[in-house]
Design a protein around this motif. Structure first.
Motif, PDB file in Angstrom:
ATOM      1  N   VAL A   1      -7.339  22.280 -11.302  1.00  0.00           N
ATOM      2  CA  VAL A   1      -6.628  21.030 -11.064  1.00  0.00           C
ATOM      3  C   VAL A   1      -6.920  20.619  -9.625  1.00  0.00           C
ATOM      4  O   VAL A   1      -6.934  21.469  -8.723  1.00  0.00           O
ATOM      5  CB  VAL A   1      -5.113  21.225 -11.268  1.00  0.00           C
ATOM      6  CG1 VAL A   1      -4.344  19.978 -10.871  1.00  0.00           C
ATOM      7  CG2 VAL A   1      -4.820  21.635 -12.706  1.00  0.00           C
ATOM      8  N   VAL A   2      -7.189  19.340  -9.417  1.00  0.00           N
ATOM      9  CA  VAL A   2      -7.503  18.853  -8.075  1.00  0.00           C
ATOM     10  C   VAL A   2      -6.669  17.626  -7.751  1.00  0.00           C
ATOM     11  O   VAL A   2      -6.101  16.982  -8.632  1.00  0.00           O
ATOM     12  CB  VAL A   2      -9.008  18.509  -7.921  1.00  0.00           C
ATOM     13  CG1 VAL A   2      -9.871  19.751  -8.106  1.00  0.00           C
ATOM     14  CG2 VAL A   2      -9.437  17.399  -8.873  1.00  0.00           C
ATOM     15  N   LEU A   3      -6.596  17.328  -6.475  1.00  0.00           N
ATOM     16  CA  LEU A   3      -5.983  16.095  -6.001  1.00  0.00           C
ATOM     17  C   LEU A   3      -7.112  15.215  -5.486  1.00  0.00           C
ATOM     18  O   LEU A   3      -7.839  15.606  -4.569  1.00  0.00           O
ATOM     19  CB  LEU A   3      -4.976  16.395  -4.887  1.00  0.00           C
ATOM     20  CG  LEU A   3      -3.779  17.245  -5.314  1.00  0.00           C
ATOM     21  CD1 LEU A   3      -2.936  17.626  -4.098  1.00  0.00           C
ATOM     22  CD2 LEU A   3      -2.946  16.520  -6.356  1.00  0.00           C
ATOM     23  N   VAL A   4      -7.288  14.064  -6.107  1.00  0.00           N
ATOM     24  CA  VAL A   4      -8.366  13.151  -5.731  1.00  0.00           C
ATOM     25  C   VAL A   4      -7.764  12.033  -4.899  1.00  0.00           C
ATOM     26  O   VAL A   4      -6.838  11.345  -5.333  1.00  0.00           O
ATOM     27  CB  VAL A   4      -9.081  12.585  -6.974  1.00  0.00           C
ATOM     28  CG1 VAL A   4     -10.134  11.554  -6.568  1.00  0.00           C
ATOM     29  CG2 VAL A   4      -9.718  13.715  -7.773  1.00  0.00           C
ATOM     30  N   THR A   5      -8.292  11.873  -3.684  1.00  0.00           N
ATOM     31  CA  THR A   5      -7.793  10.833  -2.794  1.00  0.00           C
ATOM     32  C   THR A   5      -8.760   9.664  -2.742  1.00  0.00           C
ATOM     33  O   THR A   5      -9.976   9.832  -2.892  1.00  0.00           O
ATOM     34  CB  THR A   5      -7.560  11.363  -1.366  1.00  0.00           C
ATOM     35  OG1 THR A   5      -8.816  11.732  -0.796  1.00  0.00           O
ATOM     36  CG2 THR A   5      -6.610  12.551  -1.363  1.00  0.00           C
ATOM     37  N   THR A   6      -8.184   8.482  -2.538  1.00  0.00           N
ATOM     38  CA  THR A   6      -8.973   7.260  -2.381  1.00  0.00           C
ATOM     39  C   THR A   6      -8.353   6.426  -1.270  1.00  0.00           C
ATOM     40  O   THR A   6      -7.205   6.624  -0.884  1.00  0.00           O
ATOM     41  CB  THR A   6      -8.976   6.432  -3.689  1.00  0.00           C
ATOM     42  OG1 THR A   6      -7.630   6.164  -4.081  1.00  0.00           O
ATOM     43  CG2 THR A   6      -9.716   7.158  -4.809  1.00  0.00           C
ATOM     44  N   PHE A   7      -9.144   5.492  -0.776  1.00  0.00           N
ATOM     45  CA  PHE A   7      -8.655   4.498   0.184  1.00  0.00           C
ATOM     46  C   PHE A   7      -9.205   3.161  -0.267  1.00  0.00           C
ATOM     47  O   PHE A   7     -10.421   2.965  -0.346  1.00  0.00           O
ATOM     48  CB  PHE A   7      -9.120   4.827   1.606  1.00  0.00           C
ATOM     49  CG  PHE A   7      -8.679   3.806   2.619  1.00  0.00           C
ATOM     50  CD1 PHE A   7      -7.343   3.701   2.985  1.00  0.00           C
ATOM     51  CD2 PHE A   7      -9.601   2.940   3.192  1.00  0.00           C
ATOM     52  CE1 PHE A   7      -6.928   2.743   3.908  1.00  0.00           C
ATOM     53  CE2 PHE A   7      -9.204   1.986   4.126  1.00  0.00           C
ATOM     54  CZ  PHE A   7      -7.859   1.894   4.487  1.00  0.00           C
ATOM     55  N   ASP A   8      -8.309   2.220  -0.561  1.00  0.00           N
ATOM     56  CA  ASP A   8      -8.725   0.917  -1.110  1.00  0.00           C
ATOM     57  C   ASP A   8      -8.960  -0.146  -0.045  1.00  0.00           C
ATOM     58  O   ASP A   8      -9.144  -1.310  -0.354  1.00  0.00           O
ATOM     59  CB  ASP A   8      -7.713   0.425  -2.140  1.00  0.00           C
ATOM     60  CG  ASP A   8      -6.341   0.132  -1.554  1.00  0.00           C
ATOM     61  OD1 ASP A   8      -6.169   0.189  -0.308  1.00  0.00           O
ATOM     62  OD2 ASP A   8      -5.424  -0.160  -2.338  1.00  0.00           O
TER      63      ASP A   8
ATOM     64  N   ASP B   1       4.187   5.612  -2.228  1.00  0.00           N
ATOM     65  CA  ASP B   1       3.313   6.157  -1.191  1.00  0.00           C
ATOM     66  C   ASP B   1       3.371   7.670  -1.367  1.00  0.00           C
ATOM     67  O   ASP B   1       4.292   8.333  -0.898  1.00  0.00           O
ATOM     68  CB  ASP B   1       3.797   5.755   0.199  1.00  0.00           C
ATOM     69  CG  ASP B   1       2.939   6.329   1.321  1.00  0.00           C
ATOM     70  OD1 ASP B   1       2.226   7.338   1.095  1.00  0.00           O
ATOM     71  OD2 ASP B   1       2.997   5.792   2.431  1.00  0.00           O
ATOM     72  N   LYS B   2       2.394   8.206  -2.080  1.00  0.00           N
ATOM     73  CA  LYS B   2       2.435   9.618  -2.442  1.00  0.00           C
ATOM     74  C   LYS B   2       2.288  10.540  -1.239  1.00  0.00           C
ATOM     75  O   LYS B   2       2.856  11.630  -1.229  1.00  0.00           O
ATOM     76  CB  LYS B   2       1.378   9.920  -3.499  1.00  0.00           C
ATOM     77  CG  LYS B   2       1.645   9.209  -4.820  1.00  0.00           C
ATOM     78  CD  LYS B   2       0.626   9.637  -5.846  1.00  0.00           C
ATOM     79  CE  LYS B   2       0.687   8.789  -7.093  1.00  0.00           C
ATOM     80  NZ  LYS B   2      -0.261   9.271  -8.110  1.00  0.00           N
ATOM     81  N   PHE B   3       1.537  10.131  -0.221  1.00  0.00           N
ATOM     82  CA  PHE B   3       1.414  10.970   0.970  1.00  0.00           C
ATOM     83  C   PHE B   3       2.783  11.138   1.630  1.00  0.00           C
ATOM     84  O   PHE B   3       3.185  12.241   1.989  1.00  0.00           O
ATOM     85  CB  PHE B   3       0.387  10.389   1.946  1.00  0.00           C
ATOM     86  CG  PHE B   3      -1.021  10.753   1.591  1.00  0.00           C
ATOM     87  CD1 PHE B   3      -1.627  11.861   2.160  1.00  0.00           C
ATOM     88  CD2 PHE B   3      -1.731  10.005   0.665  1.00  0.00           C
ATOM     89  CE1 PHE B   3      -2.919  12.216   1.826  1.00  0.00           C
ATOM     90  CE2 PHE B   3      -3.024  10.354   0.318  1.00  0.00           C
ATOM     91  CZ  PHE B   3      -3.617  11.468   0.893  1.00  0.00           C
ATOM     92  N   LYS B   4       3.510  10.029   1.769  1.00  0.00           N
ATOM     93  CA  LYS B   4       4.842  10.079   2.388  1.00  0.00           C
ATOM     94  C   LYS B   4       5.840  10.795   1.486  1.00  0.00           C
ATOM     95  O   LYS B   4       6.578  11.686   1.933  1.00  0.00           O
ATOM     96  CB  LYS B   4       5.319   8.657   2.694  1.00  0.00           C
ATOM     97  CG  LYS B   4       6.669   8.594   3.360  1.00  0.00           C
ATOM     98  CD  LYS B   4       7.062   7.151   3.661  1.00  0.00           C
ATOM     99  CE  LYS B   4       8.446   7.095   4.277  1.00  0.00           C
ATOM    100  NZ  LYS B   4       8.878   5.722   4.509  1.00  0.00           N
ATOM    101  N   THR B   5       5.882  10.408   0.228  1.00  0.00           N
ATOM    102  CA  THR B   5       6.850  10.968  -0.717  1.00  0.00           C
ATOM    103  C   THR B   5       6.733  12.481  -0.845  1.00  0.00           C
ATOM    104  O   THR B   5       7.738  13.184  -0.930  1.00  0.00           O
ATOM    105  CB  THR B   5       6.683  10.311  -2.107  1.00  0.00           C
ATOM    106  OG1 THR B   5       6.896   8.905  -1.964  1.00  0.00           O
ATOM    107  CG2 THR B   5       7.667  10.882  -3.117  1.00  0.00           C
ATOM    108  N   PHE B   6       5.510  13.006  -0.843  1.00  0.00           N
ATOM    109  CA  PHE B   6       5.304  14.435  -1.079  1.00  0.00           C
ATOM    110  C   PHE B   6       4.954  15.211   0.188  1.00  0.00           C
ATOM    111  O   PHE B   6       4.583  16.381   0.121  1.00  0.00           O
ATOM    112  CB  PHE B   6       4.258  14.636  -2.171  1.00  0.00           C
ATOM    113  CG  PHE B   6       4.687  14.027  -3.471  1.00  0.00           C
ATOM    114  CD1 PHE B   6       5.742  14.570  -4.193  1.00  0.00           C
ATOM    115  CD2 PHE B   6       4.086  12.882  -3.950  1.00  0.00           C
ATOM    116  CE1 PHE B   6       6.175  13.991  -5.377  1.00  0.00           C
ATOM    117  CE2 PHE B   6       4.508  12.294  -5.138  1.00  0.00           C
ATOM    118  CZ  PHE B   6       5.553  12.851  -5.851  1.00  0.00           C
TER     119      PHE B   6
END
Length: 182
Positions: free
Chosen positions: A20-27, A93-98
């Motif tokens: 399982v991985v966490l895939v990050t993106t920047f839009d 905002d998943k970075f902030k929330t987690f």
């Protein structure tokens, strides 16, 4: 020993993919992260595959920017990994929330995740729409060598997970089959 037929939907629980991985993106405006349970190494040329589709907020960003970071969490992040997959970047905002720490990448605009064991900066080199396969070229690999927890998380496909166990080396027997650099 007798076999018993079970529902065909159970097939994939025996053929589980990579970790399982966490895939990050920047839009271009904000960072996002999604949990991906379908990953696969393709070859020894650093090509990997992740599977996703339009149901994920980051899908359009992957298609448009053609880049991401694939961050590999260790077993101690299992609950966070599951929770990330339960909410949408559309309204969270998943970075902030987690409580994730975004680090700057060298080759892509997508952030790395400091809490992960390893991060791979990747370019999208192909998208196979009929299967939702994003074929990625790994451009850079970073590993937290000091991290104590190193067990990876594997999704079985039915809401259960397997954590890596004992590591057994057979390198000596396989040296002639290993590509240079491994």
């Amino acid at each position: 020993m007798a076999f018993e037929e079970v529902a065909i939907e159970r097939a994939l629980t025996f053929i589980e993919p990579g970790p399982v991985v966490l895939v990050t993106t920047f839009d271009g405006v904000k960072n996002n992260v999604m949990t991906i349970t379908w990953t696969m190494a393709m070859d020894f040329e650093q090509h990997i595959v992740i599977t996703t589709g339009p149901w994920n907020y980051s899908f359009e960003t992957l298609l448009h920017t053609r880049e991401c970071a694939v961050c590999v969490p260790a077993a101690d992040l299992l609950n966070t990994v599951v929770q990330i997959g339960m909410v949408s970047g559309t309204d969270t905002d998943k970075f902030k929330t987690f409580g994730l720490t975004a680090l700057v990448s060298k080759y892509v605009k997508a952030p790395l995740i400091a809490e992960c064991l390893a991060c791979l900066e990747c370019s999208v080199i192909d998208y196979i729409e009929s299967y939702g396969f994003f074929v990625l070229q790994v451009r850079r690999v970073l590993v937290d060598q000091g991290r104590c927890e190193r067990r990876l998380i594997h999704a079985v496909g039915d809401g259960c997970f397997v954590l890596d166990g004992e590591t057994v080396s057979r390198r000596g027997q396989m040296m002639t089959k290993l590509p240079p650099g491994l």
